[in-house]
Design an enzyme around this catalytic site. Structure first.
Site, PDB file in Angstrom:
ATOM      1  N   THR A   1       0.816  -1.215   0.000  1.00  0.00           N
ATOM      2  CA  THR A   1       0.000   0.000   0.000  1.00  0.00           C
ATOM      3  C   THR A   1       0.846   1.260   0.000  1.00  0.00           C
ATOM      4  O   THR A   1       0.523   2.250  -0.659  1.00  0.00           O
ATOM      5  CB  THR A   1      -0.936   0.019   1.226  1.00  0.00           C
TER       6      THR A   1
ATOM      7  N   THR B   1       1.189  -4.421   4.320  1.00  0.00           N
ATOM      8  CA  THR B   1       0.896  -4.770   5.715  1.00  0.00           C
ATOM      9  C   THR B   1       0.327  -6.174   5.904  1.00  0.00           C
ATOM     10  O   THR B   1       0.492  -6.764   6.970  1.00  0.00           O
ATOM     11  CB  THR B   1      -0.095  -3.760   6.328  1.00  0.00           C
TER      12      THR B   1
END
Length: 333
Positions: free
Chosen positions: A14, A87
């Protein structure tokens, strides 16, 4: 004074994503990420290297090897390393690198973000700033994950929230340190390494995680035992094998003997396993050579078993010895 040299390794995620009509997708290069960090020029020398650009759900053992190889290849030339990572599987990568790169006096930091770096409102800049600050500290060493102001040992991190900025927690062990107003506050005194840094060059990916569910059929056990070298049984509560699976489990353990590394762990996040408490666990524990995860993270159990089996241990005793060797705060007994 000579500024410390930090190598920034990018893997996608991300933090490096652009918003597209199909959703977020990794796109920023390492060099483009550096452009967001001009304020670091005064405190350190930052260089960047692109490894790959993927969503971290696509991370594999091969990618872990690629990250470890890049760090080994540049180990002498840099003072510390920061790995930008998605993540979703960052805790697995942090644990894997903890076993693949041991006794590193130089800090190896993993970080990422819940929102892309190029967005005006994002946690990416803070996480990068904190990661670099921790990497620059003279007392920092080993593999850690820095996120949301927390510094977590690489074997103790778990993603516990899907969207919040404080997405990671340190499981069954205190955070190593925290960032308070850009100041590093340590909770755990760093342990000096008595051995030189070592790099692992082989993992065995033939490890299966069997998550037990109520009423699970024993039919699947045969295929698992036949195809995998390591089996992690994620049981209920403190651990144990339910009666519905016990007969087939016992039969397969007798058939394969100690040629399979079997680890008992728990589905419960905190406080760990103790399979000897109840009959359903104690009778299996007494009958067969099993390993128990105790307070270890699932991410650490999985990657540690891959590391151990990659060393081609010659006996169950050798597997046991490596499994219960403490690496990067991974187990406390």
């Amino acid at each position: 004074m000579t500024k410390k040299k930090i190598l920034l390794l990018t893997t996608g995620g991300t933090i490096a994503s652009h918003k597209t009509e199909h959703g977020l997708a990794p796109a920023l290069t390492a060099e483009e990420i550096l452009e967001f960090l001009p304020f670091m020029d005064n405190v350190c020398s930052l260089e960047a290297q692109n490894l790959f650009g993927i969503d971290s759900t696509n991370m594999t053992c091969g990618h872990w090897m690629q990250i470890a190889h890049a760090i080994e290849e540049n180990y002498e030339a840099f003072d510390s390393f920061v790995v930008c990572h998605g993540t979703d599987t960052m805790a697995y990568t942090a644990a894997a690198l903890s076993y693949m790169i041991q006794n590193s006096a130089k800090p190896i930091v993993l970080t990422g973000s819940q929102r892309p770096l190029e967005m005006e409102i994002s946690d990416a800049r803070m996480n990068l700033r904190d990661s670099i600050a921790y990497a620059l500290d003279d007392a920092s060493s080993g593999v850690s994950l820095v996120f949301g102001g927390k510094i977590i040992a690489g074997t103790r991190a778990k993603k516990v929230k899907t969207m919040s900025y404080n997405a990671f927690a340190s499981i069954n062990y205190p955070e190593l340190a925290v960032m308070r107003d850009e100041h590093l506050v340590r909770y755990i005194e760093p342990k000096p390494f008595t051995e030189p840094v070592s790099f692992c060059h082989e993992l065995n990916p033939r490890v299966f995680l069997l998550k037990l569910t109520p009423g699970m059929s024993p039919v699947i056990l045969k295929d698992i035992f036949s195809q995998y070298d390591g089996i992690i049984v994620e049981s209920f509560g403190v651990g144990g094998i339910p009666d519905s699976l016990l007969h087939e489990f016992v039969r397969l353990m007798e058939e394969y003997g100690s040629s399979k590394a079997v680890v008992m762990t728990t589905q419960v996040t905190y406080e760990g396993s103790n399979i000897g408490v109840y009959e359903v666990g104690k009778r299996v524990q007494e009958q067969f050579p099993l390993l128990e995860a105790y307070d270890m993270n699932l991410e650490a159990v999985l990657t540690k078993l891959m590391w151990i089996l990659g060393q081609r241990p010659g006996s169950f005793e050798a597997v046991r010895e490596l499994f219960y060797k403490t690496v990067n705060y991974d187990i406390y007994r």
